[in-house]
Motif scaffolding. Structure first.
Motif: not given
Length: 493
Positions: A32-54
């Motif tokens: 969100n370009t106004d609030t700067k809030q970011v959300k990532w899917s579980v798959g994005l964490y996995a693609a980078l090799g991390y667990a959600p929240g890591e």
């Protein structure tokens, strides 16, 4: 429900799609370009090799810690893409937990919501594909560099259309740009005339009879540079054994070919010099042995004789042998000088000037025989040669023509030059007594070989002339008939 029934998925279908995305080494993000809030899917964490929240899920963390610094402009360009239009795509590198930086494809889409402008993106791991592209690019680069260094190009003919495709490297050998289109006929026209029929025939044989070929021919580039090239063709067959394509290589081998020609020329010269050296050794051995044997015999007779008359006669023979030995040594010295003078600098020799000098020195002989001499040096007026050699050649041939004139007619001597390509010839023709070539042809240029009863004959002039001509890479051919005359054709260079 079937996908074809509607373009709207159910919540259950969306859940399945999300799970699929999470399992294919890809992930979805939202910003969100106004609030700067970011959300990532579980798959994005996995693609980078991390667990959600890591790791921290924030724009700053992504931008400062995960995104490769060199790829930040490309990512920003897609993030702040205009509100209307297609979905921009960028290839970026992200830092994974276990495998360092890997390539991802980032696709974004902007849209307005009640909470403000939202950017959605999909990150897909394309590292394996990217590595293949890099390897292919490196392979193509290496192949191109190899072709450039080896001056090697490739080509292909489609037999159905007879269309010709040439590589960039091949066009560089032609000294043409890549945008020039050539037909088979066009390409063959660049070869030197004596090779065009050969090329046409071997290409036709390769197509009709599936015969590969590999030839070395001379070729003229678009900038008129004549070079040696190697042409190699290989038929490509279909399942029925018919040639459907003809592929091959085209290589500039000019420097290699010329080095080979020069090397062969040097080998031939060394071989020729070796033969002359062996001949010289034979002459020295034979002639000096003869003189020394005769001299020893006469000395022994002189020592054994007691009569002054006999001793005086024997001494006169010793003196004659000594003079003959001295003359032989002089002749041998002339032969040695020929070999030692090969390295002397060649100079421009004017044929007419040189001949006039020699004719002037022999004017008494010319006048005495009432010789008619004609010269024609218009075809080649000058030559780079050793002046002393050219003078000797003229002098020996002119002297012989006057010496061996026919007793029943006045000498007629014709001297001309002829140029064929880069070869220069001197033609010397007379109407003298001639020589029986069948009987004496193989002895004509031998040392001390004479074939007429002439008291002035020594049999050394032609021997020296041949050695001088051959020492500089030329040769002499003789045509002669008894009572008709003799013609010398001398290839000077």
């Amino acid at each position: 429900m079937s996908f074809s029934e509607s373009n709207t998925f159910s919540a259950e279908s969306m859940a399945h799609i999300a799970r699929i995305i999470n399992d294919i080494n890809a992930g979805v993000w939202e910003y969100n370009t106004d609030t700067k809030q970011v959300k990532w899917s579980v798959g994005l964490y996995a693609a980078l090799g991390y667990a959600p929240g890591e790791i921290e899920c924030s724009y700053n963390y992504f931008f400062d810690h995960l995104l490769y610094y060199h790829d930040k402009p490309a990512f920003l360009k897609t993030t702040y893409h205009p509100r209307h239009g297609g979905s921009p795509v960028a290839h970026i590198r992200l830092l994974t937990k276990q495998n360092g930086y890997q390539w991802f494809e980032n696709t974004t889409k902007r849209h307005e919501t009640s909470d403000g402008p939202i950017i959605h993106g999909v990150l897909t791991n394309i590292n394996a594909l990217k590595m293949l592209e890099v390897e292919l690019a490196e392979s193509n680069f290496n192949l191109a560099e190899t072709g450039r260094i080896a001056k090697l190009g490739s080509w292909e003919i489609d037999i159905a259309t007879m269309g010709l495709k040439c590589s960039k490297e091949m066009m560089e050998i032609f000294e043409l740009t890549e945008d020039v289109k050539m037909t088979m006929e066009d390409s063959i026209s660049y070869f030197e005339p004596q090779y065009r029929l050969l090329l046409t025939n071997i290409v036709n044989d390769a197509i009709r009879y599936c015969k590969p070929y590999d030839v070395e021919v001379q070729f003229k580039t678009a900038k008129n540079n004549v070079i040696w090239v190697r042409c190699k063709g290989m038929p490509v067959l279909n399942d029925y054994g018919k040639c459907v394509k003809l592929r091959g290589i085209f290589q500039d081998i000019d420097s290699i070919k010329k080095k080979g020609i020069n090397m062969q020329s040097s080998i031939n010269l060394l071989d020729d010099q070796n033969k002359r050296l062996q001949n010289f050794a034979y002459i020295v051995s034979h002639n000096l042995r003869s003189h020394s044997g005769n001299l020893k015999f006469m000395v022994n007779l002189f020592e054994e004789s007691r009569q002054e008359e006999d001793r005086a006669e024997i001494f006169s023979h010793i003196k004659t042998i000594s003079e003959s030995l001295s003359a032989t040594m002089g002749h041998l010295d002339e032969i040695v000088k020929i070999q030692s003078e090969i390295t002397r600098e060649r100079k421009a020799v004017d044929f007419e000037t040189m001949f006039n000098n020699v004719a002037s020195a022999l004017q008494t002989n010319i006048t005495a025989t009432n010789a008619h001499i004609s010269t024609n040096f218009t075809d080649c007026r000058q030559i780079d040669y050793i002046p002393a050699y050219m003078e000797s050649i003229f002098q020996n041939l002119l002297t012989n023509a006057l010496k061996y004139k026919h007793p029943d007619r006045e000498p007629v001597i014709n001297i001309t030059t002829q140029k064929t390509g880069t070869d220069v010839y001197l033609l010397f023709e007379d109407n003298g007594v001639g020589i029986d070539m069948a009987r004496y042809g193989d002895q004509l240029f031998g040392m001390y070989k004479t074939f007429h009863r002439n008291s002035d004959s020594k049999g050394i002039g032609l021997f020296i002339t041949r050695n001088q001509v051959e020492a500089l890479g030329g040769n002499i051919q003789v045509e002669s008939a008894v009572n008709v005359g003799t013609k010398f054709t001398i290839k000077l260079v």
